[in-house]
Motif scaffolding. Structure first.
Motif, PDB file in Angstrom:
ATOM      1  N   LEU A 394       0.859  -1.178   0.000  1.00  0.00           N
ATOM      2  CA  LEU A 394       0.000   0.000   0.000  1.00  0.00           C
ATOM      3  C   LEU A 394       0.899   1.233   0.000  1.00  0.00           C
ATOM      4  O   LEU A 394       1.791   1.372   0.848  1.00  0.00           O
ATOM      5  N   ILE A 395       0.674   2.120  -0.967  1.00  0.00           N
ATOM      6  CA  ILE A 395       1.530   3.283  -1.170  1.00  0.00           C
ATOM      7  C   ILE A 395       0.751   4.550  -0.831  1.00  0.00           C
ATOM      8  O   ILE A 395      -0.414   4.705  -1.238  1.00  0.00           O
ATOM      9  N   ILE A 396       1.392   5.461  -0.076  1.00  0.00           N
ATOM     10  CA  ILE A 396       0.758   6.717   0.310  1.00  0.00           C
ATOM     11  C   ILE A 396       1.543   7.876  -0.287  1.00  0.00           C
ATOM     12  O   ILE A 396       2.725   8.063  -0.006  1.00  0.00           O
ATOM     13  N   GLU A 397       0.885   8.657  -1.139  1.00  0.00           N
ATOM     14  CA  GLU A 397       1.464   9.881  -1.676  1.00  0.00           C
ATOM     15  C   GLU A 397       0.719  11.071  -1.076  1.00  0.00           C
ATOM     16  O   GLU A 397      -0.492  11.000  -0.811  1.00  0.00           O
ATOM     17  N   PHE A 398       1.436  12.191  -0.882  1.00  0.00           N
ATOM     18  CA  PHE A 398       0.833  13.422  -0.393  1.00  0.00           C
ATOM     19  C   PHE A 398       0.893  14.489  -1.483  1.00  0.00           C
ATOM     20  O   PHE A 398       1.723  14.426  -2.392  1.00  0.00           O
ATOM     21  N   SER A 399       0.026  15.468  -1.364  1.00  0.00           N
ATOM     22  CA  SER A 399      -0.110  16.453  -2.429  1.00  0.00           C
ATOM     23  C   SER A 399       0.839  17.630  -2.300  1.00  0.00           C
ATOM     24  O   SER A 399       0.888  18.470  -3.192  1.00  0.00           O
ATOM     25  N   LYS A 400       1.590  17.701  -1.203  1.00  0.00           N
ATOM     26  CA  LYS A 400       2.398  18.898  -0.982  1.00  0.00           C
ATOM     27  C   LYS A 400       3.701  18.551  -0.286  1.00  0.00           C
ATOM     28  O   LYS A 400       3.756  17.680   0.584  1.00  0.00           O
ATOM     29  N   LYS A 401       4.787  19.221  -0.684  1.00  0.00           N
ATOM     30  CA  LYS A 401       6.063  19.087   0.001  1.00  0.00           C
ATOM     31  C   LYS A 401       5.918  19.621   1.429  1.00  0.00           C
ATOM     32  O   LYS A 401       5.065  20.473   1.693  1.00  0.00           O
TER      33      LYS A 401
END
Length: 563
Positions: A394-401
């Motif tokens: 399961l991979i979690i990406e975020f929208s902001k640095k």
């Protein structure tokens, strides 16, 4: 003599006319015929028929007049009885039997039979989905079909009502295949024949007839070649939307046929229609027991549409959410290389995004589409997150640095994947920063190349790798650890290792480039039948599961268990 004839004509009130002018006779004849036709299909007042049906549903006896009245209100929901109909009453079979006896004796009033015909067409499938009502309607159809020849014979040839003339040509509307001759014309937009039939027989807009016509058009379209069927899908959806009585059956038929199309490319209109909250809902909600309509189709069909939704979510996340913060950094292009392997996705919205739905149409539409499936972040209002499952991770990406991407083993998550709210930090989604995870990806310069190599170490390869082994058509492949001579010896001695039909399996594998069969069952040391797929494609996995295969995490491949 002339005076007597003139006096007689005057006495009859015909002195103003002239003999030899047929139009003087034709006009009153037409008027008389119209009057006759009106009486021939006259219905009792709705109030009287409703009152008779209410009496019948309540179990009270009917007098002779009420028995004729109730015929035209059998499908009418009775408000005072919680919407129950006479069709669903336990007394309905005996009422039909009494009508049957009267028909045989020639005593049934023709207008009463016409009332029964009206009730037959007046049945609304949306209001009568329960089994007793449906069974009662089918019994009524059988009654009309079986008694029509007697009614037809008794009608004779002189002064026949219009509806009798129509039924003599269109008696198929009383059978179990009532719309077959009209459905494909209706699909092509040729509605005049059905509109004329509806007018002649008094078929109301809410009738089952129209819904069955749409379902018939859907089934007819599924017999077409792939290209023609796909061309017809928008028209089918338009028909379903207008006549939703058999919507679920129609969608089930369309989706299964679409899955059978070669390649089955995503269809945005079909996806958006079936995933509406008022239709079948988001296919991601099936596992939660919310979108149960998806149980109507085989698992591979559900996964097909789920894949379409996952693809849209991936693009929406980076195009709409990450792009708002100028934080894409090539991530959409990177994860698109693994698109075919994504088996599940979930969007997690921050407070800023939730507030934007009031002013941003794109965000509003995105949130509406994910109704019931999305989660919210509580501590980072300006950040959104995107979950995606690839293989067993399961991979979690975020929208902001400066948020990194975290890759967790799906069976060892530090949070619940279906929670409604997340903190968004190290307490849950970013827990890998402290307690460790399978992989942490930091989006610095050159991150894409490094991430691809790290993912390869986890067995996650891009969608289009060089094939490791491509079996020849109709044969099973071998590996270095399998000795063909032993297999040949075993076959020569008549061994028949347990497992699925190999012809079926090889046909299946041939559809998925790069997948291969590794049959070790006949080696001297024993072994299993394996299927390897470097792309971990969801559709192949679903079809292998249906054949009895199981997944092995240790080898990242499918195997057929020993019996």
């Amino acid at each position: 003599m002339t005076r007597d004839l003139t006096a007689s004509i005057a006495a009859m009130g015909l002195s103003v006319g002239e003999f030899g002018r047929p139009e003087l006779v034709e006009k009153p004849t037409r008027e008389a015929e119209l009057l006759f036709q009106g009486y021939a299909k006259a219905k009792p007042s709705k109030e009287d028929a409703y009152a008779a049906a209410r009496t019948f549903v309540r179990g009270q006896p009917l007098d002779a007049w009420q028995r004729d009245l109730v015929a035209s209100a059998l499908a009418e929901p009775i408000r005072e009885q919680s919407g129950a109909t006479a069709l669903a009453s336990k007394r309905f079979p005996s009422l039909l039997a009494s009508y049957q006896e009267e028909v045989k004796r020639g005593d049934l009033w023709r207008l009463t039979w016409h009332g029964l015909l009206y009730s037959y067409f007046n049945f609304d499938p949306e209001a009568g989905k329960d089994e007793p009502t449906r069974a009662g309607w089918e019994a009524l159809r059988d009654f009309l079909e079986s008694t029509w020849p007697l009614i037809d014979s008794q009608a004779g040839e002189d002064m026949v009502p219009d509806w009798v003339q129509v039924l003599r040509k269109e008696a198929s509307v009383l059978t179990t295949g009532p719309v077959e001759k009209y459905s494909m014309d209706y699909l092509r937009g040729e509605t005049e024949p059905t509109d004329r039939l509806a007018e002649d027989l008094g078929i109301p807009p809410s009738s089952w007839f129209w819904h069955a016509l749409v379902l018939g058009a859907v089934r007819g379209a599924t017999t077409e070649a792939d290209a023609e069927f796909r061309r017809l899908v928008p028209q089918l959806l338009k028909l379903i939307q207008g006549k939703p009585g058999f919507r679920d059956e129609a969608l089930e038929t369309i989706l299964i046929r679409y899955h059978a199309c070669k390649g089955a490319p995503p269809d945005e209109r079909l996806r958006d229609f079936v995933c509406q909250p008022s239709v079948w809902k988001n296919p991601k909600l099936k596992a939660a027991g919310i979108a149960t309509a998806w149980n109507r189709v085989p698992d591979p069909v559900w996964r097909m549409v789920l894949g379409w939704v996952n693809e849209r979510n991936l693009k929406d996340f980076f195009d709409i959410l990450a792009a708002r913060n100028n934080a894409d950094e090539g991530r959409l292009a990177f994860w698109s290389k693994y698109l075919k392997q994504i088996s599940w996705t979930r969007l997690v919205f921050g407070a800023d995004t939730m507030a934007l739905k009031r002013t941003n149409a794109g965000v509003r539409e995105l949130i509406a589409r994910e109704e019931g499936a999305y989660a919210q972040l509580t501590s980072k209002p300006e950040v959104d997150a995107f979950m995606m499952q690839v293989g067993s991770y399961l991979i979690i990406e975020f929208s902001k640095k400066p948020n990194a991407c975290y890759v967790y083993q799906a069976d060892q998550l530090p949070f619940e994947p279906y929670d409604r709210h997340y903190d968004g930090g190290t307490a849950d989604l970013a827990a890998g920063f402290r307690v460790g995870c399978a992989l942490r990806i930091v989006h610095r310069e050159g991150w894409g190349w490094r991430a691809e190599q790290d993912l390869r170490q986890l067995g996650i390869l891009p969608d289009e790798p060089a094939p490791r082994r491509v079996p020849a058509a109709g044969t099973t492949s071998t590996t270095a650890g399998t000795r063909p001579a032993e297999r040949a010896t075993s076959v020569a001695h008549g061994a028949s290792p347990p497992g699925p039909d190999m012809a079926t399996l090889n046909t299946l594998i041939s559809r998925f480039r790069g997948a291969s069969v590794d049959d070790r069952r006949t080696s001297s040391s024993g072994g299993r039948l394996w299927v390897e797929d470097p792309l971990n494609r969801v559709q192949l996995g679903s079809e292998l599961t249906a054949l009895g295969f199981k997944w092995a995490n240790s080898r990242q491949a499918w195997y057929y268990p020993e019996i």
